[in-house]
Design an enzyme around this catalytic site. Structure first.
Site, PDB file in Angstrom:
ATOM      1  N   ASP A 259      89.635  13.298  25.166  1.00 49.53           N
ATOM      2  CA  ASP A 259      90.665  12.417  24.617  1.00 49.53           C
ATOM      3  C   ASP A 259      90.195  11.793  23.311  1.00 49.53           C
ATOM      4  O   ASP A 259      88.990  11.666  23.063  1.00 49.53           O
ATOM      5  CB  ASP A 259      91.017  11.309  25.616  1.00 49.53           C
ATOM      6  CG  ASP A 259      91.784  11.836  26.815  1.00 49.53           C
ATOM      7  OD1 ASP A 259      92.340  12.943  26.717  1.00 49.53           O
ATOM      8  OD2 ASP A 259      91.819  11.141  27.846  1.00 49.53           O
ATOM      9  N   LEU A 260      91.144  11.367  22.510  1.00 51.70           N
ATOM     10  CA  LEU A 260      90.850  10.767  21.209  1.00 51.70           C
ATOM     11  C   LEU A 260      89.795   9.677  21.300  1.00 51.70           C
ATOM     12  O   LEU A 260      88.826   9.645  20.536  1.00 51.70           O
ATOM     13  CB  LEU A 260      92.137  10.198  20.604  1.00 51.70           C
ATOM     14  CG  LEU A 260      91.989   9.272  19.389  1.00 51.70           C
ATOM     15  CD1 LEU A 260      91.434  10.040  18.209  1.00 51.70           C
ATOM     16  CD2 LEU A 260      93.319   8.624  19.043  1.00 51.70           C
TER      17      LEU A 260
END
Length: 471
Positions: A259-260
């Site tokens: 994830d970011l």
């Protein structure tokens, strides 16, 4: 008198030099905001910063990140003994203990009260513009052991060649793959590819140093012939040639995603064969990943080890017109094995953590999910007012690969991850400036070459790539 003047002049000179060094650090320190403002195609003048060293604002000195194995190090003292800090933008940053206290107080008030907004702060929140952190690093994995094929093993099981894989550290706030729109074009794939094709003098894309990118690409291509030579000498079956477009050039890319706002170790495939085989290994659960997280409160269990099994699916959010990941937590009325009494610690009414009935889930999206967790340490930090704030460091091992699995499972048992802006309450999301979730280790089997110049033999080995957590 002259001696006094000369001594005073010397002191003044030392002070000026110290201030100059401090100013130099401030103006050259690479962080997410400065990195995002620099074009990937332009030249930069930032100095090469050792990302394994963290600046301590109190002592004005650097601390070497050493992990939890070196108990005599200053890093261990700060992170595992004292606690209360994380590393963010290569600087020690205190955890907002007041927010942890406020969360604990709110939990006691809401323990027996239903609230649709209890679980998080995703609704109505304006997220900052994407400013990619370019402080990624090249990670050198270690060979743990040689593996002999047992009688029950399939000797023909395909394994990727070690020379065709690149392990990197992905910082928080850097996309794995390009997002929607030109402003989200900068990602792990883009910056790594620029480094792989650039000269050793080009420092515009990364702080990663140690090996020239193009040499890794050349070695990956050469390893194909090494494998064919080794297979011929050992009478092993050669790989079947696949029909491919001869003019199509493979572009190195990640074999999986983070994830970011999750940091940690990732795998980049340098060839199409490595991409295909490694992706298949992920699907077949032959790659082991482990994470480290900081969660709110103390996980009060008799045993240090536990398992969370709540299915995860997508629920339609009509306000934002998107599908969002949620946990399915059965109740007595749902006929599930878990009931309200058995899950008293669950945030059972958090609208962006879970749902109770199967109907709200998008058809076909609900899938089983399982996470193992092991308590690393429970922290109790005394505040200035004499009150205490609590959080827990946990090791997490996802046995399935569902979206937002670790965040949802920790929030579902009542201990959301610090800094989570998607599934944690407002107080917990503001406790740290980043999500405290880090991919620490990746373990997998590969084929490693042995002998001179790549050698003529291939050995089946167990590979371990690690990245020290920032807390």
């Amino acid at each position: 008198m002259r001696a006094c003047k000369s001594k005073a002049s010397l002191i003044l000179l030392l002070v000026q030099q110290r201030n100059t060094r401090a100013l130099s650090f401030k103006t050259t320190k690479l962080n997410a905001s400065t990195a995002s403002k620099q074009s990937l195609g332009s030249k930069t003048t930032t100095r090469n910063i050792d990302l394994n060293k963290v600046f301590n604002p109190l002592t004005k000195r650097y601390i070497q990140q050493t992990g939890d194995g070196n108990k005599s190090s200053k890093w261990y003292q700060f992170m595992f003994v004292e606690g209360g800090n994380i590393s963010h933008n290569n600087s020690l940053t205190p955890i907002q203990l007041k927010e942890l206290r406020r969360w604990r107080k709110d939990n006691k008030k809401k323990e027996h009260r239903k609230s649709d907004n209890e679980g998080g702060n995703s609704a109505g929140v304006e997220y900052p513009a994407y400013e990619p952190d370019l402080s990624w690093q090249h990670i050198k994995p270690s060979i743990q052991s040689s593996i002999a094929c047992d009688e029950g093993d399939d000797e023909n099981t395909e394994l990727p060649l070690m020379d065709q894989l690149l392990f990197v550290y992905k910082p928080s706030n850097l996309l794995t793959l390009p997002g929607i729109g030109p402003e989200k074009a900068v990602c792990v794939a883009s910056v790594v590819n620029k480094w792989l094709s650039s000269s050793s003098n080009d420092t515009s894309t990364s702080s990663a140093k140690g090996q020239e990118g193009p040499s890794l690409v050349r070695r990956a291509k050469e390893s194909v012939q090494w494998y064919l030579d080794a297979s011929a000498k050992s009478n092993q079956p050669k790989k079947k040639k696949r029909k491919r477009n001869a003019n199509k050039v493979f572009v190195p890319r990640p074999c999986h995603r983070l994830d970011l706002d999750t940091s940690g170790v990732m795998i980049i495939a340098l060839t199409s064969d490595a991409m295909r085989i490694t992706s298949s290994m992920f699907e077949g659960k032959r790659v082991q990943k482990s994470y480290v997280a900081l969660v709110a409160g103390h996980i009060n269990l008799d045993e240090e080890f536990g398992v969370v099994e709540y299915s995860i699916g997508k629920v339609y959010n009509d306000t934002k017109d998107v599908n969002e990941f949620r946990c399915f937590i059965p109740t007595i009325n749902d006929g599930g094995k878990n009931n309200v009494e058995d899950t008293s610690r669950v945030i059972s009414n958090a609208s962006n953590v879970c749902a109770h009935r199967e109907e709200p889930f998008v058809e076909g999206s609900l899938r089983t999910a399982k996470t193992e967790y092991r308590i690393s340490k429970k922290f109790t930090i005394k505040m200035e007012n004499g009150k205490k704030a609590k959080y827990t460091r946990v090791n997490l091992k996802p046995l399935t690969g569902r979206g937002h699995q670790l965040r949802l499972h920790m929030a579902a048992i009542g201990h959301p991850i610090l800094g989570d802006t998607l599934h944690a309450p407002n107080t917990i999301s503001k406790a740290t400036p980043r999500l405290c979730l880090h991919a620490e280790k990746i373990e997998m089997e590969v084929l490693a070459s042995s002998g001179s110049e790549g050698g003529v033999s291939m050995e089946r080995v167990k590979l371990l790539a690690t990245s020290v957590p920032p807390y």
